[in-house]
Design an enzyme around this catalytic site. Structure first.
Site, short mmCIF file in Angstrom:
data_model
loop_
_atom_site.label_atom_id
_atom_site.label_comp_id
_atom_site.label_asym_id
_atom_site.label_seq_id
_atom_site.Cartn_x
_atom_site.Cartn_y
_atom_site.Cartn_z
CD GLN A 1 110.87 17.35 62.89
OE1 GLN A 1 110.58 18.39 62.30
NE2 GLN A 1 112.12 16.95 63.01
CG ASP B 1 111.66 18.05 55.05
OD1 ASP B 1 112.33 19.03 55.39
OD2 ASP B 1 111.13 17.26 55.85
CE LYS C 1 112.38 21.54 61.16
NZ LYS C 1 112.15 20.12 60.89
#
Ligand code: NAP
Length: 285
Positions: free
Chosen positions: A98, A121, A54
């Protein structure tokens, strides 16, 4: 007949190019580049690898990537405080926690500390609620958003189509069904209690498989010419294995996403797009 294989790597590269152009336009107007802050807690090797990928992808598009790595034994309250600091930090546009977090941590409490306007997200209940209302959302969960982008780029008709989503998780299945509904598909959601799954999926013009059951979707699940999107990734001896049995589905389907190289590369690309969208919504541009 053999299905057209959908090239997720190529589409993801094109989305990343679009994001890079968007970031350039943003900074050309004098604004600081969008910033994505990521909280990686603990020593999960897979998570560390995802986060590295990422970070690399973000930096290649000009997005600033800020990594926070609290130790594995960090208590919930400290993680919540960290997310709250990021929430107050005006320079941060998007926050990603995460998952999974270490077992002693109350994951919901940490995730809930991410505010909707910095929700990289797209998992915040307010953003999911807006999606459920069919309202415009600047962010949505990255993997389903990536599936929609693949359908769009391959000009696969969605409006008026029959779509079947296998799986009802909050990460993939449910938001996938909402996105398809909002795009005017007639959607059925299946799960582990669904009876005669194959009979349901054979009705579908679009099948999205997100169940984590390697090669369960075989050719007899698929209407000839249908589009089959394989989200599944189960680790196998020679790499990830999808939910779709390519050998029997490819001769029947009209389109198919391979594993690897289909949906997988789209998830990070959509995270970058979400980050840019959040920066634009927060700061204008
Ligand atoms: P999950 O939370 O475990 O949910 C799985 C869903 O599949 C559940 O709704 C479950 O039904 C349903 N299911 C399980 N077995 C079934 C069966 N035999 N028949 C019908 N439905 C069944 O998984 P997830 O997080 O959504 O992920 C699904 C898959 O996608 C996994 O392989 C995951 O690794 C992959 N994934 C890939 C990406 C990517 O970037 N490519 C991103 C996210 C996830 P119940 O609700 O009844 O239990």
């Amino acid at each position: 007949m053999s299905a057209v294989l959908i090239d997720g790597r190529a589409v993801a590269a094109s989305v990343r190019d679009d994001v890079a152009e968007g970031v350039r336009a943003f900074t050309d107007s004098g604004a600081a580049p969008p910033k994505l802050a990521v909280v990686l807690c603990g020593n999960n090797a897979a998570s560390a690898m995802y986060v590295r990928n990422k970070g690399r992808a973000a930096q290649n598009t000009g997005i600033v990537f800020e990594l926070h790595t609290p130790a594995a034994d960090t208590p919930t309250q400290e993680l919540v405080s960290l997310v709250r600091r990021l929430r107050e930090d005006e320079s941060v546009d998007a926050i990603l926690v995460q998952l999974p977090l270490p077992p002693q941590v109350d994951t919901q409490a940490v995730v809930d500390a991410v505010p909707p306007e910095k929700d990289a997200d797209g998992f915040h209940p307010l953003n999911l609620g807006r999606l459920a209302e069919g309202r415009h959302v600047s962010v949505a969960p990255c993997t389903p958003l990536g599936c929609m982008e693949l359908l769009h780029r391959y000009k696969i008709p969605v409006g008026g189509s029959r779509a079947v989503v296998l799986g009802r998780s909050i990460i993939v299945g449910r938001p996938m069904a909402l996105l398809l509904t909002n795009a005017d598909a007639t959607v059925t959601v299946c799960h582990s209690k669904t009876r005669d799954l194959a009979a349901v999926t054979r009705e579908a013009d679009i099948v999205v498989a997100a169940i984590g059951r390697p090669r369960m979707v075989t050719g007899d699940f698929v209407k000839p010419g249908a589009c089959v999107i394989d989200v599944g990734t189960t680790p196998g001896d020679s790499g990830p294995v999808g939910d779709v049995d390519r050998a029997t589905v490819e001769p029947v389907a009209g389109w198919l996403t391979p594993v690897p190289g289909g949906v997988g590369p789209m998830t990070i690309a959509m995270l970058l797009r979400n980050t840019l969208s959040l920066a634009r919504s927060r700061r204008g541009g």
